[in-house]
Enzyme design. Sequence first.
Site, PDB file in Angstrom:
ATOM      1  N   TYR A 161       0.821  -1.224   0.000  1.00 44.11           N
ATOM      2  CA  TYR A 161       0.000   0.000   0.000  1.00 44.11           C
ATOM      3  C   TYR A 161       0.852   1.270   0.000  1.00 44.11           C
ATOM      4  O   TYR A 161       0.350   2.355  -0.294  1.00 44.11           O
ATOM      5  CB  TYR A 161      -0.942   0.018   1.216  1.00 44.11           C
ATOM      6  CG  TYR A 161      -1.974  -1.090   1.224  1.00 44.11           C
ATOM      7  CD1 TYR A 161      -2.143  -1.933   0.135  1.00 44.11           C
ATOM      8  CD2 TYR A 161      -2.783  -1.300   2.327  1.00 44.11           C
ATOM      9  CE1 TYR A 161      -3.078  -2.958   0.151  1.00 44.11           C
ATOM     10  CE2 TYR A 161      -3.732  -2.317   2.346  1.00 44.11           C
ATOM     11  CZ  TYR A 161      -3.862  -3.151   1.252  1.00 44.11           C
ATOM     12  OH  TYR A 161      -4.788  -4.159   1.277  1.00 44.11           O
TER      13      TYR A 161
ATOM     14  N   ASP B 219     -10.700  -9.123   7.556  1.00 44.01           N
ATOM     15  CA  ASP B 219     -12.099  -9.079   7.118  1.00 44.01           C
ATOM     16  C   ASP B 219     -12.701 -10.481   7.077  1.00 44.01           C
ATOM     17  O   ASP B 219     -13.878 -10.672   7.388  1.00 44.01           O
ATOM     18  CB  ASP B 219     -12.226  -8.415   5.742  1.00 44.01           C
ATOM     19  CG  ASP B 219     -12.519  -6.930   5.889  1.00 44.01           C
ATOM     20  OD1 ASP B 219     -12.100  -6.354   6.912  1.00 44.01           O
ATOM     21  OD2 ASP B 219     -13.176  -6.346   4.995  1.00 44.01           O
TER      22      ASP B 219
ATOM     23  N   ASP C  59      -2.292 -18.277   1.556  1.00 42.58           N
ATOM     24  CA  ASP C  59      -3.420 -18.987   0.937  1.00 42.58           C
ATOM     25  C   ASP C  59      -3.912 -20.103   1.860  1.00 42.58           C
ATOM     26  O   ASP C  59      -5.115 -20.283   2.070  1.00 42.58           O
ATOM     27  CB  ASP C  59      -3.057 -19.520  -0.466  1.00 42.58           C
ATOM     28  CG  ASP C  59      -1.638 -20.071  -0.551  1.00 42.58           C
ATOM     29  OD1 ASP C  59      -0.867 -19.911   0.423  1.00 42.58           O
ATOM     30  OD2 ASP C  59      -1.294 -20.672  -1.585  1.00 42.58           O
TER      31      ASP C  59
ATOM     32  N   LYS D 140       4.224 -15.272   2.280  1.00 41.10           N
ATOM     33  CA  LYS D 140       4.161 -15.972   0.990  1.00 41.10           C
ATOM     34  C   LYS D 140       5.611 -16.173   0.549  1.00 41.10           C
ATOM     35  O   LYS D 140       6.025 -15.760  -0.540  1.00 41.10           O
ATOM     36  CB  LYS D 140       3.340 -15.116   0.005  1.00 41.10           C
ATOM     37  CG  LYS D 140       2.945 -15.819  -1.279  1.00 41.10           C
ATOM     38  CD  LYS D 140       1.866 -16.858  -1.116  1.00 41.10           C
ATOM     39  CE  LYS D 140       1.608 -17.530  -2.446  1.00 41.10           C
ATOM     40  NZ  LYS D 140       0.854 -18.783  -2.359  1.00 41.10           N
TER      41      LYS D 140
END
Length: 375
Positions: free
Chosen positions: A144, A254, A226, A194
Amino acid sequence: MEKQTYSLLFLDGDGIGPEVNAEVKKVISWLNDNTTYTFSMDEGLVGGAAIDAEGTPYPNSTQKKAKVADAIFLGAVGGPKWADVDFSNRPEQGLLNLRQDLNLFANLRPAFVFDCLQEASALKAAYASGVDVLIIRELTGGLYFGEPRGLTGKEGAREGFNTLRYNEEEIRRIAKFAFETSRKGNRRICSVDKANVLESMVLWRKVVNEVAEDYPDVELTHMYVDNAAMQMVMEPTQFDIILTENMFGDILSDLSASLTGSIGMLPSASLGLRDKSGFAKGVFEPVHGSAPDIANKNIANPTAAILSLSMFLKHSLGDITTARLVVSAVQFVLASGVRTSDIMEEGCVEVSTTEMGNQILQALDQILAMQKNAS
Ligand code: NAD
């Protein structure tokens, strides 16, 4: 015992923000009357309310107050009224400026399922029962904020790009924060990355392992993001603290929200570095937004905002006892069948925002009386 004095700044914001924050203020007044704390309360403008009054979502007057406050309680920002305002001056920008200004690099989002709300979870009760996860998300680095970023090229050959970048110090800082936090709880951390695909995440894993050497009493595991997403749905009770980078944390938190039922139940804290005494300044706020569809109706659930206060007590002040007291009062009210409309079930009593706050105050009185009788 000596009183401990802290200055709190309320930035109520927009929509249901002022309604839910009003209930937090009531609980703080109760703490002033019934504990050794003295909390002073000041107010400031943020978001759409600040745009209307001062033309900017994070005015200088608010910035000055935020710099000197010990903690900031934010309601919510945004709404359709400001939908056409330029992105750089949107209500949501006020929140981002505040976090950046105070260098709040650690975002904490707990997801726990109250026993009496198991049926509200997106999971079957048997899976939701006992879920109690704390996601610690790095908040100021990663995709971000990474440079270069942008949009280039002409129609037909356009390209959008962002950069996932972390330096050692950023990783070490959030990892240490997670290990210190875990020592106040169950001493189990799952670091989510990851590292099988991304170099930035190879470094993430290496640095987290290095930090772990200083915390041999804390169990550390690693999981690819994942798999972590799948495990959070299949077996969420296996997690205690999840430590992860900015975007993975955004998505996983979320997902964890759906495990708990209503968004009106979820608190959050964004914290900066701890001082020598262990105190960390921060912004405490419900996860939900300004909910324009239910604003000014006195029906919003104030529980997320009130639980944000318990996060302040636990994570800023390190006062687990008083933090538990607030959580117990919420639990007590829910167990007695009192509900706001978002979590209403058959056989329960539906109450307003104000009444939910009052019920929580009564529960605090009752728990305190029981504790006094028992001692
Ligand atoms: P929202 O969280 O405001 O509302 C989503 C749904 O949940 C709505 O149906 C709402 O009525 C319900 N809801 C939310 N909080 C509730 C509560 N306490 N009690 C009962 N029901 C509740 O999300 P949205 O509708 O996508 O966003 C509305 C505005 O809020 C937008 O402008 C958005 O940008 C902003 N927003 C702000 C924040 C923040 O201030 N931190 C976070 C998310 C969204």
